[in-house]
Design a protein around this motif. Structure first.
Motif, PDB file in Angstrom:
ATOM      1  N   ALA A  70       0.828  -1.202   0.000  1.00  0.00           N
ATOM      2  CA  ALA A  70       0.000   0.000   0.000  1.00  0.00           C
ATOM      3  C   ALA A  70       0.862   1.252   0.000  1.00  0.00           C
ATOM      4  CB  ALA A  70      -0.923   0.004   1.220  1.00  0.00           C
ATOM      5  N   ILE A  71       2.021   1.186   0.676  1.00  0.00           N
ATOM      6  CA  ILE A  71       2.899   2.358   0.706  1.00  0.00           C
ATOM      7  C   ILE A  71       3.306   2.748  -0.720  1.00  0.00           C
ATOM      8  CG2 ILE A  71       5.170   3.168   1.453  1.00  0.00           C
ATOM      9  CD1 ILE A  71       3.309   3.128   3.740  1.00  0.00           C
ATOM     10  N   PHE A 111      -7.943   0.126  -5.598  1.00  0.00           N
ATOM     11  CA  PHE A 111      -6.650  -0.421  -6.008  1.00  0.00           C
ATOM     12  C   PHE A 111      -6.233  -1.560  -5.070  1.00  0.00           C
ATOM     13  CE2 PHE A 111      -5.005   3.787  -8.019  1.00  0.00           C
ATOM     14  CZ  PHE A 111      -5.975   3.665  -9.003  1.00  0.00           C
ATOM     15  N   LEU A 112      -6.386  -1.295  -3.741  1.00  0.00           N
ATOM     16  CA  LEU A 112      -5.978  -2.312  -2.771  1.00  0.00           C
ATOM     17  C   LEU A 112      -6.826  -3.568  -2.918  1.00  0.00           C
ATOM     18  CD1 LEU A 112      -5.410  -0.031   0.321  1.00  0.00           C
ATOM     19  CD2 LEU A 112      -3.718  -1.498  -0.732  1.00  0.00           C
ATOM     20  N   THR A 113      -8.127  -3.374  -3.185  1.00  0.00           N
ATOM     21  CA  THR A 113      -8.981  -4.541  -3.379  1.00  0.00           C
ATOM     22  C   THR A 113      -8.514  -5.350  -4.584  1.00  0.00           C
ATOM     23  OG1 THR A 113     -10.771  -3.173  -2.535  1.00  0.00           O
ATOM     24  CG2 THR A 113     -11.379  -5.263  -3.528  1.00  0.00           C
ATOM     25  N   LEU A 114      -8.192  -4.658  -5.680  1.00  0.00           N
ATOM     26  CA  LEU A 114      -7.686  -5.357  -6.859  1.00  0.00           C
ATOM     27  C   LEU A 114      -6.408  -6.121  -6.526  1.00  0.00           C
ATOM     28  CD1 LEU A 114      -8.170  -2.763  -9.743  1.00  0.00           C
ATOM     29  CD2 LEU A 114      -9.346  -4.932  -9.411  1.00  0.00           C
ATOM     30  N   VAL A 115      -5.504  -5.467  -5.794  1.00  0.00           N
ATOM     31  CA  VAL A 115      -4.240  -6.112  -5.438  1.00  0.00           C
ATOM     32  C   VAL A 115      -4.515  -7.362  -4.616  1.00  0.00           C
ATOM     33  CG1 VAL A 115      -2.155  -5.840  -4.055  1.00  0.00           C
ATOM     34  CG2 VAL A 115      -2.882  -4.013  -5.560  1.00  0.00           C
ATOM     35  N   ALA A 151      -6.719   3.219   3.074  1.00  0.00           N
ATOM     36  CA  ALA A 151      -7.135   4.222   2.099  1.00  0.00           C
ATOM     37  C   ALA A 151      -7.255   5.598   2.750  1.00  0.00           C
ATOM     38  CB  ALA A 151      -8.464   3.814   1.469  1.00  0.00           C
ATOM     39  N   LEU A 152      -7.881   5.649   3.939  1.00  0.00           N
ATOM     40  CA  LEU A 152      -8.070   6.950   4.584  1.00  0.00           C
ATOM     41  C   LEU A 152      -6.741   7.554   5.019  1.00  0.00           C
ATOM     42  CD1 LEU A 152     -11.178   6.012   6.714  1.00  0.00           C
ATOM     43  CD2 LEU A 152     -11.121   7.695   4.878  1.00  0.00           C
ATOM     44  N   VAL A 153      -5.952   6.766   5.772  1.00  0.00           N
ATOM     45  CA  VAL A 153      -4.665   7.283   6.231  1.00  0.00           C
ATOM     46  C   VAL A 153      -3.754   7.546   5.035  1.00  0.00           C
ATOM     47  CG1 VAL A 153      -2.631   6.742   7.602  1.00  0.00           C
ATOM     48  CG2 VAL A 153      -4.876   6.169   8.453  1.00  0.00           C
TER      49      VAL A 153
END
Lengths: 231, 273
Positions: A70-71, A111-115, A151-153
């Motif tokens: 995520a970073i 994006f994170l969900t896709l990953v 996502a928020l942070v």
């Protein structure tokens, strides 16, 4: 004549569509994050010297990998705005500036969900000992909450860092400590799901902590994001 | 003058600190299990409490800076967080010494205070690098304030999460089954807490005074010797532009004072202290 009813969410959707379109036409973040995740699983295999992991070790490997992946995405999140003048465009447009934050957080969430759609099966095949099928429902819930936190942070930290001199350093330095409580709650939730000898549902208090974390940072980001765009 | 009441506060802090250490060493009873080394508790815990409160206060000051766009709040927020970081390091070190003495390890993951302290330290350690990487002073103040607000809200949340995660073998000093601290210990602890708070407040006041005096001298030199005689401040993590109040009389724009009668009645010296 077109209807003039107010549609407060419309700028968010437009901006989100722009981000998704950009990523579809020139895939950049998502492939990098997927490759990074799978490489990290391989590294964990050799680093830990184990063929299979389970329980809290599995939870840690999976979540730390997602966190680091995520970073990468957080670093890139506002790059197009910075390079192509998207910030000015948002400031010039007669819209609420929070729309930019919301759209970025949603884009990162997607994006994170896709990953994870690729990385979690890869993890199950490469490293996970117990069968992942029992844990699937719980994993979806936990990962959705984790994605919310990231996502928020992430959108907040990315906006904070984008116009500094050393944004690649600032993002992980600020982002990782901020995400420690989320990681604590997420790994405690995931550990029973990935335990050897059958998954059991995580303790409600850890899911509550994750949800509370999402809520607090959502409200905080909503309150302070405007100040990051002001000039 | 700047630093009104600084001498009285210095004396009060000295007296309080001396009294605390005298009480801790000569009067407070030795702990039944841990003996003399347990007395580091009277330094560690007050320092920890002051640090955490200071981080939250720094966040509140930063929020005021965002709301009012008044540079003095940025200076205050910066100084409070700066001193709190130093207290944070002291808290970590004394905590580690205590852990070594009572459990035999320099680091114990079971102690939630110590662990949350480390996480909070890691977060706030990025405050100065963040400031340093933003050159425009106004944006620096604003971004630093956003950071301080987020981090200030993060401190209690983090504390809660870490405390839930630890396995609760930490000595719960204030809520044991026998009913908490004995009276004498509690008294010494409260004295120590007052002393540490005074020390913190004193250091904050000293640093703010120092900054204000530096700005005032720079402004005066510039007026006396001309702009070329005063070297520009380079990039800095600290706030570099004086709040309006620190500029000498006559240079201040009158506009900013029109709407606030209390600001008009105050002298320029008192505002920044």
């Amino acid at each position: 004549m077109r209807s003039r009813e107010p549609r407060p969410m419309r700028p968010t959707w437009v901006l989100l569509r722009k981000d998704l379109l950009l990523e579809r036409r020139a895939p950049e973040s998502v492939p990098a994050m997927v490759l990074f995740s799978i490489t990290t699983f391989v590294l964990f295999h050799f680093g830990l010297g184990r063929d299979e992991v389970e329980g809290s070790l599995a939870a840690g490997v999976l979540l730390v990998t997602i966190l680091f992946a995520a970073i990468l995405g957080i670093n890139r999140l506002f790059v197009s705005e910075q390079a192509e003048g998207g910030f000015d465009a948002v400031l010039l447009a007669p819209i609420d500036r929070t729309a930019l934050f919301l759209s970025k957080a949603m884009a990162l969430f997607l994006f994170l969900t896709l990953v994870e759609l690729v990385a979690v099966p890869a993890f199950a095949i490469l490293l996970l000992g117990p069968s992942p099928w029992d844990a699937l429902g719980g994993l979806v819930v936990v990962l959705a909450l984790v994605n919310g936190a990231l996502a928020l942070v992430g959108a907040l930290v990315s906006a904070l860092a984008i116009r500094t001199r050393s944004r690649d350093l600032i993002v992980p330095m600020i982002g990782l400590p901020l995400l420690v409580p989320a990681l604590i709650a997420a790994s405690r939730s995931c550990a029973p799901l990935l335990a050897e000898g059958g998954a059991s549902w995580p303790a409600a208090k850890w899911l509550a902590v994750l949800a509370l974390y999402d809520l607090v940072f959502g409200l905080l980001a909503y309150a302070v994001f405007d100040f990051l765009l002001e000039d | 003058m700047y630093g009104k009441g600084l001498r009285a506060l210095t004396l009060a802090t000295l007296v309080a600190l001396t009294a605390t250490f005298a009480l801790v060493v000569f009067w407070a009873p030795n702990d039944a299990d841990q003996g003399f080394i347990q007395k580091i508790f009277y330094v560690h815990v007050p320092v920890a409490i002051v640090t955490l409160v200071a981080y939250v206060v720094g966040g509140i000051f930063a929020f005021k800076q965002l709301r009012t766009d008044d540079r003095k709040w940025d200076v205050r927020s910066y100084v409070v967080i700066h001193i709190a970081l130093i207290f944070n390091v002291v808290g970590l070190l004394t905590g580690a010494i205590w852990a070594k003495a009572s459990w035999g390890h320099w680091w114990v993951w079971d102690e939630p205070t110590l662990v949350s302290f480390l996480i909070v330290f890691l977060l706030y350690a990025t405050y100065q690098p963040l400031r340093f990487s933003i050159e425009d002073p106004e944006r620096q103040a604003r971004y630093a304030s956003v950071f301080a607000v987020i981090a200030g809200a993060f401190v209690p949340l983090n504390f809660m999460a870490v405390r839930m995660a630890s396995s609760l073998v930490h000595p719960r000093t204030f809520a044991t089954a026998e009913g908490g601290l004995p009276g004498e210990m509690m008294f010494v602890f409260l004295v120590s807490l007052v002393a540490m708070s005074l020390l913190f407040w004193l250091l904050v006041k000293y640093e703010i005074t120092q900054k204000n005096v530096t700005w005032q001298i720079r402004a005066l030199r510039r007026r006396l010797l001309g702009d070329d005689a005063v070297a520009p401040i380079g990039r800095s993590a600290a706030p570099t532009i004086a709040p309006e109040a620190a500029k000498p009389l006559g240079q201040r724009p009158r506009v900013s004072y029109e709407n606030s009668p209390e600001a008009r009645s105050r002298g320029p010296e008192e505002i920044a202290t």
